[in-house]
Design a protein around this motif. Sequence first.
Motif, mmCIF file in Angstrom:
data_model
loop_
_atom_site.group_PDB
_atom_site.id
_atom_site.type_symbol
_atom_site.label_atom_id
_atom_site.label_comp_id
_atom_site.label_asym_id
_atom_site.label_seq_id
_atom_site.Cartn_x
_atom_site.Cartn_y
_atom_site.Cartn_z
ATOM 1 N N LYS A 70 0.786 -1.251 -0.045
ATOM 2 C CA LYS A 70 0.191 0.174 0.064
ATOM 3 C C LYS A 70 0.856 1.018 -0.056
ATOM 4 N N LYS A 71 1.943 1.487 0.315
ATOM 5 C CA LYS A 71 2.734 2.106 0.939
ATOM 6 C C LYS A 71 3.452 2.397 -0.685
ATOM 7 N N ALA A 72 3.983 1.819 -1.222
ATOM 8 C CA ALA A 72 4.795 1.624 -2.680
ATOM 9 C C ALA A 72 3.488 2.162 -3.048
ATOM 10 N N MET A 73 2.337 2.273 -3.499
ATOM 11 C CA MET A 73 1.422 2.458 -4.366
ATOM 12 C C MET A 73 0.962 3.919 -4.318
ATOM 13 N N LYS A 74 0.788 4.506 -3.149
ATOM 14 C CA LYS A 74 0.404 5.129 -2.731
ATOM 15 C C LYS A 74 1.490 6.478 -2.566
ATOM 16 N N TRP A 75 3.205 5.568 -2.942
ATOM 17 C CA TRP A 75 4.563 6.944 -2.830
ATOM 18 C C TRP A 75 4.161 6.773 -4.886
ATOM 19 N N LEU A 76 3.488 6.226 -5.797
ATOM 20 C CA LEU A 76 3.468 5.917 -7.105
ATOM 21 C C LEU A 76 2.340 7.277 -7.703
ATOM 22 N N ILE A 77 1.118 6.774 -7.042
ATOM 23 C CA ILE A 77 0.063 7.535 -6.916
ATOM 24 C C ILE A 77 0.522 9.212 -7.063
ATOM 25 N N GLU A 78 1.012 9.514 -5.607
ATOM 26 C CA GLU A 78 1.020 10.835 -5.711
ATOM 27 C C GLU A 78 2.230 11.369 -6.607
ATOM 28 N N ARG A 79 3.434 10.592 -7.477
ATOM 29 C CA ARG A 79 3.943 11.063 -7.892
ATOM 30 C C ARG A 79 3.513 10.585 -9.840
ATOM 31 N N LYS A 80 2.328 10.642 -9.863
ATOM 32 C CA LYS A 80 1.899 10.333 -10.784
ATOM 33 C C LYS A 80 2.104 8.537 -11.619
ATOM 34 N N LEU A 81 2.676 8.004 -11.192
ATOM 35 C CA LEU A 81 3.595 7.042 -11.858
ATOM 36 C C LEU A 81 3.086 6.498 -12.567
ATOM 37 N N LYS A 82 3.096 4.630 -13.037
ATOM 38 C CA LYS A 82 2.287 3.588 -13.027
ATOM 39 C C LYS A 82 3.474 2.419 -12.881
ATOM 40 N N VAL A 83 2.752 0.960 -11.890
ATOM 41 C CA VAL A 83 3.935 0.311 -11.806
ATOM 42 C C VAL A 83 5.309 0.192 -12.207
ATOM 43 N N GLU A 84 4.795 -0.045 -14.117
ATOM 44 C CA GLU A 84 5.721 -0.215 -15.074
ATOM 45 C C GLU A 84 6.645 0.646 -14.883
#
Length: 418
Positions: A70-84
């Motif tokens: 969850k923390k990693a996904m929040k980190w990506l979402i805040e930076r408007k990034l995708k997992v890829e």
Amino acid sequence: MRRKVTPYNLTFEPILLKELCVDCGISQSRIGKELDLSRPLINLALNRNYLPRECSNFKPKVEAIIRNDKKAMKWLIERKLKVEDIWTTLGKELRNQTPAGTGAKTWNTRHQPVMVPGDPEKLIIKEEVEMLSQEVMKYFKIFRNPFIDDIQKDSDIFMSEEHRYIEAAMIDAARHGGFLAVIGEVGSGKSVMRRRVVEQLKRDGDVIVIFPQMIDKTRVNAASICDAIVMDLSEQRPAMRLEAKTRQVHRLLLERAKQGFRSALIIEEAHDLHTNTLKYLKRFYELEDGYRKLLGIILVGQTELKNLLDETRHIDMREVIRRIQTAEIKGLNGNTKDYLVLKFKRIGAKVEDIFEEDAFAAFSRRLTTMDRQNRTVSHAYPLIVNNYAVRAMNMAYELGMPKVTEGIVMKIESSESL
């Protein structure tokens, strides 16, 4: 002869995944364990964009780990990034970075919430201040936002009996060589109280305040503390070696004590300090001139500091924990009305012209939760009360109500939960 190409010959090119792991506390060992790979192979993947042959579908498996965090996904979402995007190449500034915290135990301690909210959907926890529109201020006949740039002098600071006690404890620690930790949530007024205490000590003129300026408190260590003491107590250049620094610090503290001055070290954001640094602080605290302590120490930090000073979690820190006094800043419940009276008075407005009497009790109810021992806990910290008051005024304006009522306060929607 051509040099044999190995993964270690690859160019050092850390990828975005490494920055994510550093910020979110995901260790290389954890990834390796989940993929049944060694830590060195994961290190090569993060730092040299190497795809281990020992693991088929390496990228999809790593991406699955990230998606389940969850923390990693929040980190990506805040930076408007995708997992890829985690495979994107970065610069070399991450060469020596390690995950936040110092090991899994400390990481978990730093990020474990101290309180369990009774009803998290009813709490607004925002670090930034909510805004009053010009229309709302005109509607309530006020000319300024009472919560913006709201502290210009000591009389603008709301001080309950509890705040006055903590202020007195800080001044006493500074003057008499105490060791004190002031703990409070974001927006509870820690920095305001620290500034008030420092100004008081400056006016009295008998205490020299040492205030380390290093922004990243995770990098504060014994050497940097010595440098801060030397630079704030004198015009001398700090010595190069730690032994020389320590002798220089002791000599300067003795000199200032003989001149009639006390010295106090104040460290903000102390929740970011390394446990080893906290142990070093105990050594500074033990510097003496006969029976007299040469240095008072005041740590100011968020509730993670309380966890760091929990002996059941950090038995190796007992020599520090048993010497340090803690003072925790609680919420304003019981003083919410008085706090708002002060805020509106300083802009020439009367709080009773804007809020109905039952609204103050509603604020207290909305900002009260239960902890793990089923005890009531107030979250009515100044910043949060400010946000609630502004949001309630905005809603009253939208509804065409002449004042903020209990019903309006209870209907405020939460934008963030605790």
